[in-house]
Design a protein around this motif. Structure first.
Motif, PDB file in Angstrom:
ATOM      1  N   ILE A   1      76.513  28.093  43.270  1.00  0.00           N
ATOM      2  CA  ILE A   1      75.694  27.383  44.260  1.00  0.00           C
ATOM      3  C   ILE A   1      76.010  25.898  44.167  1.00  0.00           C
ATOM      4  O   ILE A   1      75.871  25.287  43.109  1.00  0.00           O
ATOM      5  CB  ILE A   1      74.196  27.632  44.003  1.00  0.00           C
ATOM      6  CG1 ILE A   1      73.895  29.138  44.030  1.00  0.00           C
ATOM      7  CG2 ILE A   1      73.349  26.899  45.033  1.00  0.00           C
ATOM      8  CD1 ILE A   1      72.551  29.503  43.413  1.00  0.00           C
ATOM      9  N   ILE A   2      76.430  25.314  45.288  1.00  0.00           N
ATOM     10  CA  ILE A   2      76.796  23.902  45.335  1.00  0.00           C
ATOM     11  C   ILE A   2      75.620  23.114  45.894  1.00  0.00           C
ATOM     12  O   ILE A   2      75.149  23.386  46.998  1.00  0.00           O
ATOM     13  CB  ILE A   2      78.034  23.671  46.225  1.00  0.00           C
ATOM     14  CG1 ILE A   2      79.174  24.640  45.861  1.00  0.00           C
ATOM     15  CG2 ILE A   2      78.475  22.220  46.162  1.00  0.00           C
ATOM     16  CD1 ILE A   2      79.673  24.518  44.454  1.00  0.00           C
ATOM     17  N   MET A   3      75.139  22.131  45.134  1.00  0.00           N
ATOM     18  CA  MET A   3      74.028  21.292  45.588  1.00  0.00           C
ATOM     19  C   MET A   3      74.374  19.826  45.357  1.00  0.00           C
ATOM     20  O   MET A   3      74.725  19.437  44.252  1.00  0.00           O
ATOM     21  CB  MET A   3      72.732  21.642  44.848  1.00  0.00           C
ATOM     22  CG  MET A   3      71.524  20.838  45.310  1.00  0.00           C
ATOM     23  SD  MET A   3      69.993  21.188  44.368  1.00  0.00           S
ATOM     24  CE  MET A   3      69.644  22.866  44.892  1.00  0.00           C
TER      25      MET A   3
ATOM     26  N   LEU B   1      74.415  27.053  39.096  1.00  0.00           N
ATOM     27  CA  LEU B   1      74.130  25.943  39.995  1.00  0.00           C
ATOM     28  C   LEU B   1      74.948  24.740  39.568  1.00  0.00           C
ATOM     29  O   LEU B   1      74.871  24.293  38.422  1.00  0.00           O
ATOM     30  CB  LEU B   1      72.637  25.595  39.962  1.00  0.00           C
ATOM     31  CG  LEU B   1      72.222  24.305  40.679  1.00  0.00           C
ATOM     32  CD1 LEU B   1      72.552  24.378  42.173  1.00  0.00           C
ATOM     33  CD2 LEU B   1      70.736  24.023  40.463  1.00  0.00           C
ATOM     34  N   LEU B   2      75.754  24.216  40.494  1.00  0.00           N
ATOM     35  CA  LEU B   2      76.530  22.999  40.253  1.00  0.00           C
ATOM     36  C   LEU B   2      75.913  21.879  41.085  1.00  0.00           C
ATOM     37  O   LEU B   2      76.051  21.843  42.304  1.00  0.00           O
ATOM     38  CB  LEU B   2      77.993  23.202  40.617  1.00  0.00           C
ATOM     39  CG  LEU B   2      78.726  24.231  39.748  1.00  0.00           C
ATOM     40  CD1 LEU B   2      78.755  25.594  40.445  1.00  0.00           C
ATOM     41  CD2 LEU B   2      80.127  23.774  39.428  1.00  0.00           C
TER      42      LEU B   2
ATOM     43  N   LEU C   1      83.175  22.249  43.908  1.00  0.00           N
ATOM     44  CA  LEU C   1      83.982  23.394  44.337  1.00  0.00           C
ATOM     45  C   LEU C   1      85.093  23.693  43.343  1.00  0.00           C
ATOM     46  O   LEU C   1      85.396  24.858  43.058  1.00  0.00           O
ATOM     47  CB  LEU C   1      84.572  23.131  45.724  1.00  0.00           C
ATOM     48  CG  LEU C   1      83.587  23.168  46.897  1.00  0.00           C
ATOM     49  CD1 LEU C   1      84.233  22.580  48.148  1.00  0.00           C
ATOM     50  CD2 LEU C   1      83.115  24.593  47.176  1.00  0.00           C
ATOM     51  N   ALA C   2      85.715  22.650  42.801  1.00  0.00           N
ATOM     52  CA  ALA C   2      86.813  22.847  41.849  1.00  0.00           C
ATOM     53  C   ALA C   2      86.327  23.469  40.547  1.00  0.00           C
ATOM     54  O   ALA C   2      87.082  24.172  39.866  1.00  0.00           O
ATOM     55  CB  ALA C   2      87.497  21.514  41.567  1.00  0.00           C
ATOM     56  N   ASN C   3      85.081  23.202  40.181  1.00  0.00           N
ATOM     57  CA  ASN C   3      84.539  23.716  38.922  1.00  0.00           C
ATOM     58  C   ASN C   3      83.747  25.005  39.085  1.00  0.00           C
ATOM     59  O   ASN C   3      83.240  25.545  38.095  1.00  0.00           O
ATOM     60  CB  ASN C   3      83.660  22.649  38.266  1.00  0.00           C
ATOM     61  CG  ASN C   3      84.483  21.521  37.678  1.00  0.00           C
ATOM     62  OD1 ASN C   3      85.127  21.670  36.647  1.00  0.00           O
ATOM     63  ND2 ASN C   3      84.479  20.377  38.349  1.00  0.00           N
ATOM     64  N   ALA C   4      83.621  25.485  40.314  1.00  0.00           N
ATOM     65  CA  ALA C   4      82.879  26.719  40.557  1.00  0.00           C
ATOM     66  C   ALA C   4      83.611  27.911  39.947  1.00  0.00           C
ATOM     67  O   ALA C   4      84.809  28.084  40.149  1.00  0.00           O
ATOM     68  CB  ALA C   4      82.691  26.925  42.053  1.00  0.00           C
TER      69      ALA C   4
END
Length: 277
Positions: free
Chosen positions: A12-14, A40-41, A101-104
């Motif tokens: 989850i990108i926040m 959650l990032l 996104l790169a660390n997801a």
């Protein structure tokens, strides 16, 4: 969903926009999901961003968040599921979104801005919808709430199936409703659009897979604007032009024409797919 571990991790990108007042509501709506295989990032603007403070106040049995004294003293702090960080000197959505996104790590990528909330079954139902039909990219209906969390009585949807050409004409999905399968769509990154770059991200995803609507209201967008203001904000001329000019590398004349077309389809969208409930 008892077998959610087998369905894959959701990343989850926040992003923070500098206001920590509603972060806790957004995070609690994630913690309450019936689908619990998520990370959650969260990426703030600076180390003293007010939105970082609620993370030190959360108290949940299944979550341990490292408590910081005063402002954040390191470049990030994290536990197994919630990773909060900041990028110093970047008052720009693109580097922060690209970093997240790169660390997801997840198969599924979902988005929720600080202040917006999800219904408890959002992840479970959307993953089930995508797996049942073999979809790689989807969005849901959503509602509108005001700054005090009062429901404004609207449900917004869109086209059942959005092709790349459809997406070029109009930004059909709202940020908080989108999910895509990174194994099929890929690990996406954005060019240097300063803000409002979710549309550019959907265009990239739609090059790989059509986007399908789950016809259920599973999210709430918080806005201080009325519906007319929301329409004007959604159809902002400047940032639409920048998507076509910078992200798609169109010449200025073509970018202007595409922006005008996009504005028209945006009006059609709000006339046809907004329901009063």
């Amino acid at each position: 969903m008892d077998n959610y571990q087998d369905k894959g991790l959701v990343s989850i990108i926040m992003l923070s926009h500098g206001d920590g007042a509603y972060v806790i509501d957004s995070v609690k709506s994630i913690l309450s999901q019936t689908y619990q295989n998520w990370e959650l990032l969260f990426v703030a603007k600076t180390d003293d961003d007010e939105s970082l403070k609620p993370f030190s106040l959360l108290r949940e049995e299944d979550i341990e968040i490292q408590k910081m004294a005063g402002k954040v003293l390191t470049d990030s702090y994290s536990n197994s599921r919630i990773k909060a960080s900041f990028i110093v000197g970047e008052d720009n959505d693109t580097p922060r979104r690209n970093s997240a996104l790169a660390n997801a790590q997840g198969r599924w990528i979902a988005f929720l801005d600080a202040g917006d909330i999800w219904e408890p079954t959002k992840l479970e139902k959307q993953i089930g919808f995508m797996e049942e039909h073999g979809y790689a990219f989807s969005y849901t209906q959503y509602g509108i709430i005001d700054k005090d969390s009062h429901d404004r009585g609207f449900v917004i949807g869109g086209k059942d199936r959005v092709t790349y050409q459809d997406m070029m004409k109009c930004c059909w999905p709202a940020y908080l409703t989108v999910m895509y399968d990174a194994e099929k769509v890929g690990r996406l990154q954005l060019r240097n659009l300063k803000g409002n770059n979710d549309y550019a991200l959907w265009l990239q995803a739609c090059e790989k897979a059509d986007c399908y609507l789950l016809k259920e209201n599973l999210a709430k967008l918080r806005t201080k604007w009325g519906m007319l203001g929301k329409l004007l904000l959604t159809n902002g001329i400047k940032w639409r032009y920048e998507v076509y000019r910078i992200e798609l590398k169109k010449n200025p004349v073509v970018a202007c024409l595409m922006t005008i077309r996009n504005m028209w389809y945006g009006v059609v969208k709000w006339m046809k797919y907004v329901e009063r409930v």
